[in-house]
Write a protein that holds these residues in place. Structure first.
Motif, short mmCIF file in Angstrom:
data_model
loop_
_atom_site.label_atom_id
_atom_site.label_comp_id
_atom_site.label_asym_id
_atom_site.label_seq_id
_atom_site.Cartn_x
_atom_site.Cartn_y
_atom_site.Cartn_z
N TYR A 1 -27.87 17.36 27.06
CA TYR A 1 -28.65 17.63 25.85
C TYR A 1 -29.03 19.12 25.77
O TYR A 1 -29.08 19.68 24.68
N GLN A 2 -29.29 19.74 26.91
CA GLN A 2 -29.60 21.16 26.91
C GLN A 2 -28.42 21.97 26.38
O GLN A 2 -28.59 22.95 25.64
N ARG B 1 -31.29 12.44 25.33
CA ARG B 1 -32.30 13.49 25.14
C ARG B 1 -32.89 14.00 26.45
O ARG B 1 -33.40 15.11 26.50
N GLN B 2 -32.86 13.22 27.50
CA GLN B 2 -33.40 13.67 28.78
C GLN B 2 -32.31 14.10 29.76
O GLN B 2 -32.57 14.28 30.95
N SER B 3 -31.11 14.30 29.25
CA SER B 3 -30.00 14.68 30.12
C SER B 3 -29.78 16.18 30.13
O SER B 3 -30.23 16.90 29.23
N ASN B 4 -29.06 16.65 31.13
CA ASN B 4 -28.67 18.06 31.19
C ASN B 4 -27.72 18.40 30.05
O ASN B 4 -27.74 19.52 29.52
N THR C 1 -32.72 8.26 22.92
CA THR C 1 -34.02 8.90 23.17
C THR C 1 -34.27 9.22 24.64
O THR C 1 -34.98 10.18 24.94
N VAL C 2 -33.70 8.44 25.53
CA VAL C 2 -33.89 8.68 26.96
C VAL C 2 -32.60 9.20 27.59
O VAL C 2 -32.56 10.31 28.13
#
Length: 98
Positions: free
Chosen positions: A72-73, A67-70, A63-64
């Motif tokens: 994930y994009q 999901r908050q990583s580059n 979740t962190v």
């Protein structure tokens, strides 16, 4: 260990393209901190339906950390346009009986 479980519905006629994109996306997810393993299952009864199971060391690794990583994009660009409707992601922990 946390199990991420996602029921995916891929747009009609895009199943083969989706599976190819998923193979590419595996490089992204498998290199993420806390990733343990995954399974992607194709439904036999419903065309375009898949079950994705990913084992993570902790909930926050997914979740962190992911999901908050580059990265994930990049995952989103590869895969999210295949889904209709957009899936709900749920997390589970094993029930231990003593």
């Amino acid at each position: 260990m946390i199990l991420e479980a996602v029921m995916l519905q891929v747009k009609q006629g895009m199943e083969e393209e989706y599976e190819d994109a998923f193979r590419q996306a595996l490089v992204i997810i498998s290199s993420t901190k806390g990733y343990i393993s995954h399974e992607l299952h194709r439904c036999l009864e419903v065309k375009g339906k898949y079950l994705l199971l990913i084992n993570w060391e902790t909930l926050e690794d997914h979740t962190v950390g992911f999901r908050q990583s580059n990265e994930y994009q990049d995952w989103k660009k590869l895969l999210h346009h295949f889904y209709d409707p957009f899936p709900t992601v749920e997390h589970f922990e094993k029930v231990r009986f003593s």
